[in-house]
Design a protein around this motif. Sequence first.
Motif, PDB file in Angstrom:
ATOM      1  N   CYS A 689      12.897 -90.380  89.260  1.00 11.10           N
ATOM      2  CA  CYS A 689      13.170 -91.320  88.172  1.00 11.10           C
ATOM      3  C   CYS A 689      11.875 -91.929  87.645  1.00 11.10           C
ATOM      4  O   CYS A 689      11.694 -92.080  86.426  1.00 11.10           O
ATOM      5  CB  CYS A 689      14.114 -92.415  88.653  1.00 11.10           C
ATOM      6  N   ARG A 693      10.064 -91.152  83.823  1.00 13.28           N
ATOM      7  CA  ARG A 693       9.677 -92.227  82.900  1.00 13.28           C
ATOM      8  C   ARG A 693       8.166 -92.234  82.665  1.00 13.28           C
ATOM      9  O   ARG A 693       7.693 -92.531  81.568  1.00 13.28           O
ATOM     10  CB  ARG A 693      10.154 -93.574  83.444  1.00 13.28           C
ATOM     11  N   LYS A 711      21.479 -90.808  85.165  1.00 14.55           N
ATOM     12  CA  LYS A 711      22.194 -92.067  84.936  1.00 14.55           C
ATOM     13  C   LYS A 711      23.406 -92.304  85.844  1.00 14.55           C
ATOM     14  O   LYS A 711      23.714 -93.464  86.151  1.00 14.55           O
ATOM     15  CB  LYS A 711      22.604 -92.185  83.464  1.00 14.55           C
ATOM     16  N   ALA A 729      16.435 -99.389  86.193  1.00 20.30           N
ATOM     17  CA  ALA A 729      15.867 -98.571  85.111  1.00 20.30           C
ATOM     18  C   ALA A 729      16.928 -97.641  84.527  1.00 20.30           C
ATOM     19  O   ALA A 729      17.010 -97.459  83.310  1.00 20.30           O
ATOM     20  CB  ALA A 729      14.681 -97.762  85.613  1.00 20.30           C
ATOM     21  N   ALA A 732      19.383 -98.531  81.607  1.00 19.26           N
ATOM     22  CA  ALA A 732      18.986 -98.464  80.197  1.00 19.26           C
ATOM     23  C   ALA A 732      19.772 -97.350  79.520  1.00 19.26           C
ATOM     24  O   ALA A 732      20.090 -96.333  80.140  1.00 19.26           O
ATOM     25  CB  ALA A 732      17.489 -98.189  80.079  1.00 19.26           C
ATOM     26  N   CYS A 735      16.059 -93.007  78.028  1.00 19.64           N
ATOM     27  CA  CYS A 735      14.712 -93.049  78.614  1.00 19.64           C
ATOM     28  C   CYS A 735      13.725 -93.689  77.644  1.00 19.64           C
ATOM     29  O   CYS A 735      12.800 -94.388  78.061  1.00 19.64           O
ATOM     30  CB  CYS A 735      14.253 -91.632  78.966  1.00 19.64           C
ATOM     31  N   ALA A 738      13.904 -97.202  78.413  1.00 19.38           N
ATOM     32  CA  ALA A 738      13.889 -97.587  79.827  1.00 19.38           C
ATOM     33  C   ALA A 738      12.542 -98.220  80.147  1.00 19.38           C
ATOM     34  O   ALA A 738      11.549 -97.937  79.480  1.00 19.38           O
ATOM     35  CB  ALA A 738      14.125 -96.369  80.709  1.00 19.38           C
TER      36      ALA A 738
END
Length: 905
Positions: A689, A693, A711, A729, A732, A735, A738
């Motif tokens: 994750c 990001r 998600k 995160a 959100a 992305c 996020a």
Amino acid sequence: TASMQEFFKAFPKAYEPKEVEEKWYRFWEEGGYFKASAGSKKEPYAIVIPPPNVTGVLHMGHALVTTLQDILIRWKRMCGFETVWVPGTDHAGIATQTVVERHLMKTLGKRRSDFTREEFLGHVWKWKEESETQILNQIRKVGCSCDWSRLSFTMDQPRSRAVRTMFKKMFDAGLIYRGDYLVNWDPVTQTALADDEIEYEERESALYYIRYPIVGTDQHLTVATVRPETLLGDTAVAVSPQDLRYQSLIGKQITIPVVNRQVPIIGDTSIDPEFGTGVVKITPAHDPNDYEMAQRHNLPMINIMTPDGCINENGAEFQGLPMEEARKAVVEKLKSLGLLEKVEKYTNRVGLSYRSKAVIEPYLSKQWFVKLSHFKNKLIDLVQSKKVKLIPDSFESTYFHWIYHLRDWCISRQIWWGHRIPIWYNTEDPSQMVCYAEEGIPPEVAQNPTLWEQDTDVLDTWFSSALWPFAVFGWPEKPPDLEKFYPTSCLVTGHDILFFWVARMIVMGDYAFDKPPFSDVFLHGLIFDSRWEKMSKSKGNIIDPLEIIASYGTDAMRMALSSATTHARQIDLDRRRFEEFKNFANKIWNGARFVFMNLEGLEVKDGIDMDILKLEDRWILSKLNRIIQEVNASLYEYAFDKATKAAYDFFWKEFCAYYVEMVKPVLFGKLGTAEEKSNKQKILLVVLCNAVRLLHPMAPFITEELFQLLKPFAGGFPQDPYTKETVEALQAPACIVAPYPKVIRELDIDSAIEDEFAAVDGLVHAVRNIRAEMQIPPGVTTALYIVGSEKQLQFVQKHETILKALVRLETLQLMTTEKPLTFASTAVVGDLKLIIPLPLEMRERERTRLTKERDKLIEQQNTTRIQLGNRDFLAKAPPLLIDKLKTNLDQAEKELYLIGQKLEN
């Protein structure tokens, strides 16, 4: 379980960019993720796009600059800023008019002069609409998250009003003036150019020595010139007042050859007695130095050139000839008059138009100028004080050199496409002028239109571009956008327009607001190919961004561009970079796929048990925090290459090549407890994750796809900082919005842990090197013997599971005394000795190979012995050949001995 199985049936084994790019761009745009709000309480971060010219399609340079801007915008958006990135295009006066004129000639067989001004501009507007549509679609294809609701064009109504307002503001302040001035004239486009629109190249020429008769005597002065045709416009001859050869002649008259015009001999301290003959012809209307001298001595100015580069009526018999032909004709005339003393070869710098490549002619005409001298000190101070930071700062010296030699900026252009100068002249008294900033015509002109005429020139394209950072936000009005987003945060552009555009934006922004239009200017390098040649259409080495996207995917192209962007002035863009990052995109996909396949049954609500972490777990968490720190710092410093490399290395090497391999025995149930498996699943989720990001600004499409697949793990309320940060995160909606990864726990950046792991990694590298040298296939297991002290072997034993996970071992034996082993290869790591014997199945293959080699050598030996035993051969063969055969025989004997030893072993 059933849902996970269905999930993996639908999860492709390879990443297909085309399947996701259009889907996610549409999702972002329709979801309003690109739009900024002036009413937001968030800290603003604003960028205005360097508007591409509406002359055609974009090239890789445009793809580079838009990619770099998008990386910054996506990063800052994820960091919680109210980001706005304003897109737009530039009318590009001379460039666009030239392209359209060529198009009309090719399609209709008509020149600009065959149309009225309004008819021609209708064709240009049509071209602009078609070209702009193409350009904007290309910018979308690159993945740019521009706020399309703010789309601007340098000649749309709001920007045109801004141009007229600024012109009037500066005109009323006396900062814009009109006058007879010697300009750089492009005879092809028939317009004036600014000094920095001229390119120079060395050319082979000739130096002509011409005799100028002194009036009332039988003497003459010899003048050396590379442009003999300009003598048609001579109004004086100058010498140095200190030159004893000519002091007595100052004030006398001299006759200009060919035209027989008498002009004065003047003395001027700018003349160097040591240069040439010490005598200089003065042509004020066609040479910048002569123009300045004419101002000092009140000399008349005779223009000898028409706007299209031919000799005018002042050239008498040479009227109508192009300048190059006139040169030849004047030289022939001088020869016939006996006034050409000699001709020498000469190399000089020739100025060329940056657009048409025509030779620039100094030309006396009425032009409009901005008094840049008024802004000189401010331009210096803003950069010296770092209120405007040039990045890299090596460009400061270039910038200051230009500022110190600043000249007034010629802003009028003799073309039709552009912002028409908002000045009207009284036809009965041209000294009466009206400057009008509103749309339409001034009231006094409307009252008596036959008495007034608008200036036919248009403004230099860079004048309107200089207003771009505030014109796009609604200036001269004061809307909330202007208050929120001006000054902008950063400008990203090529270093080649530091003066064309950057410095002029600083002038206009500071003049309008008393503060510069941006705080940071990142000047990226220009793209060169693998042969270190600048990319250009003429060289045929252009790389089409759309072709690259179709072949490799947008993410791969963006990462390749970002990784190539150093702080150097040139960017080496080899096509192999695109292939490399296409492979990396697949690695991201496959690494994520492995993680998803091994998260079945994961309950994130329990969080990570920090008390049962193994070395590999602490190591990957330390590296994760460190890499988050590095990428953020690199982006802050505009070190795009370092940010991309750090994220690349972490995902490919630390995460996929190491951590994923180390956790497999636990995930597959071969080692460890259920708690340890759960811990490792959560760490995999956390790292993936964060990595997704972290990579999003550089590779937005694949990361958005993976983020959406992650998600479902947003549920639960874990307490440990890692799983908690990940779960939050993933809440959100996308992305793109996020939170960008920040260091989760600084105390976990542990150099001791990383050093301990590096020691294990040293053993892994040594084993892999041995296997490579022995050409052991990846699927073949080997035995490994490690010899060392008790303490050293305890360290190896402690991390045996890591070693076995990262290299294929059949057995591992630790020994304090070395055991004699045959057919083995060794390596030393510190005080440890590593020994790997050749696997059994490879020994049989090696035995077969050695046997064949032995038989071949024996056969060669027998053939050589027969030759050397043949008396006829020895009698005829050259001594060198016989010596070589004997040497070969000795060498074969030695090789056979070694092969025999190997076979015995």
